[in-house]
Design a protein around this motif. Structure first.
Motif, PDB file in Angstrom:
ATOM      1  N   LYS A 169       0.836  -1.205   0.000  1.00  0.00           N
ATOM      2  CA  LYS A 169       0.000   0.000   0.000  1.00  0.00           C
ATOM      3  C   LYS A 169       0.872   1.257   0.000  1.00  0.00           C
ATOM      4  N   ASP A 170       1.964   1.243   0.768  1.00  0.00           N
ATOM      5  CA  ASP A 170       2.882   2.376   0.767  1.00  0.00           C
ATOM      6  C   ASP A 170       3.486   2.596  -0.621  1.00  0.00           C
ATOM      7  N   PHE A 171       3.825   1.505  -1.290  1.00  0.00           N
ATOM      8  CA  PHE A 171       4.379   1.637  -2.640  1.00  0.00           C
ATOM      9  C   PHE A 171       3.351   2.238  -3.596  1.00  0.00           C
ATOM     10  N   LEU A 172       2.106   1.811  -3.471  1.00  0.00           N
ATOM     11  CA  LEU A 172       1.065   2.375  -4.339  1.00  0.00           C
ATOM     12  C   LEU A 172       0.865   3.859  -4.049  1.00  0.00           C
ATOM     13  N   ASP A 173       0.961   4.256  -2.777  1.00  0.00           N
ATOM     14  CA  ASP A 173       0.913   5.683  -2.441  1.00  0.00           C
ATOM     15  C   ASP A 173       2.057   6.433  -3.094  1.00  0.00           C
ATOM     16  N   LEU A 174       3.244   5.799  -3.095  1.00  0.00           N
ATOM     17  CA  LEU A 174       4.419   6.442  -3.676  1.00  0.00           C
ATOM     18  C   LEU A 174       4.287   6.614  -5.186  1.00  0.00           C
ATOM     19  N   CYS A 175       3.490   5.755  -5.831  1.00  0.00           N
ATOM     20  CA  CYS A 175       3.278   5.879  -7.282  1.00  0.00           C
ATOM     21  C   CYS A 175       2.482   7.123  -7.647  1.00  0.00           C
ATOM     22  N   SER A 176       1.967   7.826  -6.646  1.00  0.00           N
ATOM     23  CA  SER A 176       1.333   9.133  -6.822  1.00  0.00           C
ATOM     24  C   SER A 176       0.191   9.131  -7.831  1.00  0.00           C
ATOM     25  N   ALA A 190       6.200   5.745   2.796  1.00  0.00           N
ATOM     26  CA  ALA A 190       5.425   6.738   2.037  1.00  0.00           C
ATOM     27  C   ALA A 190       4.581   7.555   2.994  1.00  0.00           C
ATOM     28  N   HIS A 191       4.731   8.858   2.932  1.00  0.00           N
ATOM     29  CA  HIS A 191       3.967   9.755   3.797  1.00  0.00           C
ATOM     30  C   HIS A 191       3.162  10.700   2.904  1.00  0.00           C
ATOM     31  N   PRO A 192       1.871  10.434   2.706  1.00  0.00           N
ATOM     32  CA  PRO A 192       1.080  11.255   1.783  1.00  0.00           C
ATOM     33  C   PRO A 192       1.113  12.738   2.117  1.00  0.00           C
ATOM     34  N   SER A 193       1.263  13.086   3.394  1.00  0.00           N
ATOM     35  CA  SER A 193       1.251  14.498   3.774  1.00  0.00           C
ATOM     36  C   SER A 193       2.643  15.120   3.689  1.00  0.00           C
ATOM     37  N   ASN A 194       3.683  14.397   4.176  1.00  0.00           N
ATOM     38  CA  ASN A 194       5.034  14.950   4.218  1.00  0.00           C
ATOM     39  C   ASN A 194       5.863  14.614   2.998  1.00  0.00           C
ATOM     40  N   GLY A 195       5.425  13.640   2.196  1.00  0.00           N
ATOM     41  CA  GLY A 195       6.190  13.237   1.035  1.00  0.00           C
ATOM     42  C   GLY A 195       7.260  12.228   1.390  1.00  0.00           C
ATOM     43  N   CYS A 196       8.015  11.822   0.390  1.00  0.00           N
ATOM     44  CA  CYS A 196       9.023  10.765   0.551  1.00  0.00           C
ATOM     45  C   CYS A 196      10.281  11.170  -0.202  1.00  0.00           C
ATOM     46  N   LYS A 197      11.437  10.957   0.427  1.00  0.00           N
ATOM     47  CA  LYS A 197      12.718  11.246  -0.208  1.00  0.00           C
ATOM     48  C   LYS A 197      13.196   9.982  -0.919  1.00  0.00           C
ATOM     49  N   VAL A 198      13.282  10.064  -2.250  1.00  0.00           N
ATOM     50  CA  VAL A 198      13.610   8.901  -3.084  1.00  0.00           C
ATOM     51  C   VAL A 198      14.948   9.113  -3.757  1.00  0.00           C
ATOM     52  N   ARG A 205       7.944   8.639 -12.191  1.00  0.00           N
ATOM     53  CA  ARG A 205       6.525   8.686 -11.830  1.00  0.00           C
ATOM     54  C   ARG A 205       6.356   9.114 -10.376  1.00  0.00           C
ATOM     55  N   PHE A 206       7.291   8.726  -9.503  1.00  0.00           N
ATOM     56  CA  PHE A 206       7.212   9.150  -8.108  1.00  0.00           C
ATOM     57  C   PHE A 206       7.313  10.668  -8.001  1.00  0.00           C
ATOM     58  N   ALA A 207       8.116  11.277  -8.866  1.00  0.00           N
ATOM     59  CA  ALA A 207       8.374  12.717  -8.788  1.00  0.00           C
ATOM     60  C   ALA A 207       7.201  13.551  -9.255  1.00  0.00           C
ATOM     61  N   LYS A 208       6.177  12.928  -9.848  1.00  0.00           N
ATOM     62  CA  LYS A 208       5.015  13.707 -10.282  1.00  0.00           C
ATOM     63  C   LYS A 208       4.241  14.258  -9.105  1.00  0.00           C
ATOM     64  N   ASN A 209       4.415  13.656  -7.940  1.00  0.00           N
ATOM     65  CA  ASN A 209       3.869  14.220  -6.713  1.00  0.00           C
ATOM     66  C   ASN A 209       4.908  15.193  -6.168  1.00  0.00           C
ATOM     67  N   LEU A 210       4.609  16.491  -6.146  1.00  0.00           N
ATOM     68  CA  LEU A 210       5.581  17.506  -5.761  1.00  0.00           C
ATOM     69  C   LEU A 210       5.996  17.398  -4.306  1.00  0.00           C
ATOM     70  N   ASP A 211       5.237  16.644  -3.495  1.00  0.00           N
ATOM     71  CA  ASP A 211       5.646  16.433  -2.103  1.00  0.00           C
ATOM     72  C   ASP A 211       6.796  15.444  -1.998  1.00  0.00           C
ATOM     73  N   ASN A 212       6.965  14.610  -3.024  1.00  0.00           N
ATOM     74  CA  ASN A 212       8.088  13.671  -3.048  1.00  0.00           C
ATOM     75  C   ASN A 212       9.321  14.348  -3.628  1.00  0.00           C
ATOM     76  N   THR A 213      10.486  13.952  -3.145  1.00  0.00           N
ATOM     77  CA  THR A 213      11.755  14.488  -3.649  1.00  0.00           C
ATOM     78  C   THR A 213      12.556  13.351  -4.275  1.00  0.00           C
ATOM     79  N   LEU A 214      12.999  13.555  -5.521  1.00  0.00           N
ATOM     80  CA  LEU A 214      13.753  12.535  -6.234  1.00  0.00           C
ATOM     81  C   LEU A 214      15.179  13.006  -6.475  1.00  0.00           C
TER      82      LEU A 214
END
Length: 555
Positions: free
Chosen positions: A253-260, A398-406, A425-434
Motif C-alpha cells: 500500500k505504501d508503494f502504491l501511495d508512492l506511485c502518486s 510513504a507519507h502522503p502528507s510529508n512526502g518521501c525522499k527517493v 513517476r514518483f516525482a510527479k507528486n511535488l511532495d516527493n523528492t527525487l
C-alpha cells in the motif's frame, strides 16, 4: 436353514450395514466438523481437542468396518470425504499428518504391497506375453485417441501428446488396487507382476515425457513490450502486486501511495494474496471484486480486501485496486502471478522480499518459499519485475502528507533505465523528492550504444525535470567497488526509498569483484549491498528488472 441361505442372509446383512455406514458418517460427521470450523476464531488454529476427536473417530470407524467384513480403509475414506476442505480444519489435519503419512507410512505400505508379488515374472510365457500385449495395446489406443481429439480441437501436437501421457500415468492407487485383486485370488501372481511393472514403466515414461515436451512458461514469452519504459507519456500504470503475509499489505500500500495516482498519472493495481494449497485437492483463484464464491465458509483475504478498498476510495477516480486470492501448491504459485500479469497487461510485478527485519535491524524471519517464488517469477514473468525490500517493518516509507525522499542510483543498462522511468513517476507528486545519482567511471565509452541510450533516457531528468524543485540530478565518478560501497553508505540513511536496477549479468568497473560476495542474487549487486546486514539503513529498496524479451517457441 441351509448353508447357502445363511450365506445369502449374511451378505445381505453386511451390505445393508455398509450402505447405512456410508450414509450415516457424512450425515453426522460433516455437520459436527462444520460446527468445529464455526467455533474456531478467524485466523486462529483449530483446537487440538477437535483434532484428537477426529483421530479417535477414524480408528473407531475402521474397527466398526471390520464387523461387516469391510476393509479398515473404508471408514478413513468416507470420513476424509466428509471433512470440510481448506482452512482451518482441512489444512490443520494435513499439517498434522502429512509428514508422517506421506513420507513414512506410504513408502512402507507400497513396499509391503509389492513384496507380495514376484517381480521376476517366472511363469508361463504365453500368459506374460498376453498380459503385456493387452496393456501395450490399451495404452497405445488411449494415446492415439487423445492425440487425435486434441488435433481435431487445434491443440498443438506436443500439448496433445503431453495430455495423453498424463492420462496414461498410473501410481500408488493403481498398485494398491492390483494387490487387492491379487489378495482376492482373482489373478495369478505372474499377471499381477506384469501389471505392477507396467505401472512403474508408465509412470517413468509419463513424467519424463511431459518434462521434455511441455514448457508451461511458453505462454509468457516476451513477444510484446510490457514495461514502464515503453509506456506512453501520462498513460496509466498497470501493475500486479503479491502479498503473502499481513505485513506485506502495508508495504505494498505504501508503494502504491508512492506511485502518486493523479489524473495525469492513473494507476490500476491488481493485488493477489498468494496462499499455499493445504487441505484441498483443487487450486482456486478468487476475484473478490466479482464476489466469486468458492464453496467454503472460510473468509479468504478479508483484511486484504478492506485495505485496498480503502486505498481506492482515498484516490477515487485516479486509482483502481482489484484484489484476488490464489491458492495453489508452492511449486506452481508463480504460474498464478505470471498469468494474472499477462491477462491484465501489467507493466510490472511487485514482489515482497523473503527476509523480514526487526526494529533493531536483525533478521526476524527468512521464508525460502517466498524466495523460490521470486526467483521463478524473475525467470518467467511476461513483464518487468520489482522486488520490494523493507528494512524497517515498523515505519511507513510513504507519507502522503510529508512526502518521501527517493534516491535512484543509475549505472546504466536496461534495468536501470526501467528503474529510472518508474522513479520519474514518483516525482510527479511535488511532495516527493527525487535524487538521481549517475555513477560513471573515467574509462566509460561515451560513444557506445548503451551509453547513448542511457544519455537519452537521462536527458529529461537533466533538462525539464531538473528544473522542478523536487528533482535533483548529480553525477559521481566511481572507479572501483570500494568507492561504490563507500558512496552507498553515505547516502543510505539520507533517503526513505531507494530505487536500483538489478543489472543481472552486467559487469562494470564500479561493481567488479562484488559479484562473488553477493548473498541475494535476485537483488543484483547494488540491491544486495543495500539489503546486507552490514548496511545500516532504514530505507526501503526496490530492485527493478526490465522485461526479458525472448522469441516464441515453435508449437
Amino acid at each position: 436353514m441351509s448353508s447357502l441361505e445363511r450365506g445369502i442372509v449374511v451378505v445381505i446383512k453386511n451390505l445393508s450395514l455398509f450402505i447405512g455406514y456410508l450414509i450415516v458418517i457424512p450425515l453426522i460427521g460433516r455437520p459436527v466438523m462444520i460446527w468445529m470450523v464455526k467455533n474456531t476464531p478467524e485466523g486462529r488454529p483449530v483446537n487440538k481437542l477437535y483434532i484428537h476427536a477426529i483421530v479417535v473417530s477414524f480408528f473407531m470407524l475402521g474397527m466398526l468396518a471390520g464387523i461387516f467384513n469391510q476393509p479398515f480403509l473404508a471408514g478413513a475414506v468416507v470420513l476424509g470425504l466428509a471433512v470440510p476442505e481448506g482452512p482451518p480444519l482441512g489444512s490443520e489435519l494435513v499439517n498434522q499428518f502429512e509428514l508422517f503419512a506421506t513420507w513414512f507410512l506410504t513408502p512402507i505400505f507400497v513396499t509391503c504391497c509389492v513384496m507380495k508379488v514376484d517381480l521376476t515374472i517366472c511363469g508361463p510365457p504365453t500368459l506374460i506375453i498376453v498380459v503385456s500385449g493387452f496393456i501395450i495395446m490399451v495404452h497405445l489406443i488411449k494415446l492415439l485417441q487423445c492425440v487425435t481429439i486434441c488435433r481435431y480441437c487445434n491443440m498443438p501436437r506436443n500439448d496433445g501428446l503431453c495430455l495423453a501421457l498424463i492420462l496414461s500415468c498410473k501410481g500408488v492407487v493403481d498398485t494398491c488396487s492390483f494387490i487387492l485383486v491379487y489378495d482376492g485370488l482373482r489373478q495369478s501372481q505372474q499377471a499381477i507382476g506384469v501389471m505392477v511393472i507396467s505401472t512403474l514403466i508408465l509412470a517413468t515414461i509419463s513424467r519424463t515425457g511431459v518434462k521434455l515436451l511441455y514448457d508451461p512458461s511458453r505462454k509468457y514469452a516476451g513477444y510484446q513490450k510490457r514495461n514502464i519504459m515503453n509506456l506512453k507519456k501520462n498513460s496509466e500504470l498497470r501493475l500486479v502486486a503479491c502479498v503473502h503475509k499481513p505485513n506485506h499489505m502495508i508495504h505494498i500500500k505504501d508503494f502504491l501511495d508512492l506511485c502518486s495516482p493523479a489524473t495525469d498519472n492513473t494507476l490500476i493495481a491488481d493485488v493477489v494474496h498468494v496462499m499455499e494449497l493445504v487441505g484441498r485437492t483443487t487450486p482456486i483463484f478468487i476475484s473478490h471484486r466479482l464476489q466469486q464464491k468458492v464453496g467454503s465458509t472460510h473468509n479468504y483475504s478479508g483484511e486484504l480486501v478492506v485495505t485496498f478498498d480503502l486505498f481506492e476510495r482515498d484516490y477515487a477516480g485516479t486509482a483502481t485496486a482489484n484484489t484476488y486470492t490464489a491458492i495453489s501448491p508452492t511449486t506452481f504459485m508463480h504460474e498464478d502471478v505470471c498469468y494474472l500479469a499477462l491477462d491484465k497487461n501489467a507493466a510490472i510485478i511487485i514482489l515482497p522480499f523473503h527476509v523480514r527485519w526487526t526494529k533493531d535491524g536483525l533478521i526476524e524471519s527468512n521464508d525460502n518459499n517466498i524466495r523460490s517464488l521470486n526467483s521463478k517469477v524473475l525467470d518467467k514473468a511476461p513483464c518487468s519485475i520489482g522486488i520490494l525490500v523493507n528494512r524497517d517493518s515498523t515505519t511507513n516509507f510513504a507519507h502522503p502528507s510529508n512526502g518521501c525522499k527517493v534516491a535512484m542510483i543509475f549505472l546504466g543498462g536496461p534495468d536501470d533505465r526501467e528503474a529510472l522511468c518508474l522513479a520519474k513517476r514518483f516525482a510527479k507528486n511535488l511532495d516527493n523528492t527525487l535524487f538521481v545519482y549517475r555513477l560513471l567511471s573515467n574509462d566509460h565509452d561515451s560513444t557506445g550504444w548503451e551509453h547513448m541510450i542511457d544519455d537519452e533516457e537521462l536527458r529529461e531528468v537533466r533538462g525539464a525535470y531538473v528544473k522542478l524543485e523536487n528533482v535533483k540530478y548529480e553525477e559521481k565518478t566511481i572507479e572501483d567497488a570500494s568507492e561504490t560501497t563507500t558512496f552507498l553508505r553515505e547516502i543510505a540513511n539520507k533517503f526513505d526509498f531507494i530505487v536500483v536496477g538489478r543489472r543481472n549479468g552486467v559487469k562494470s568497473s564500479q561493481t567488479l569483484g562484488l559479484e562473488n560476495w553477493t548473498e541475494y542474487s535476485e537483488l543484483g549487486v547494488i540491491g544486495d549491498l543495500l539489503a546486507s546486514r552490514d548496511m545500516e539503513t532504514k530505507a526501503s529498496i526496490l530492485v527493478v528488472q526490465q522485461q526479458l524479451t525472448t522469441s516464441l517457441p515453435s508449437t
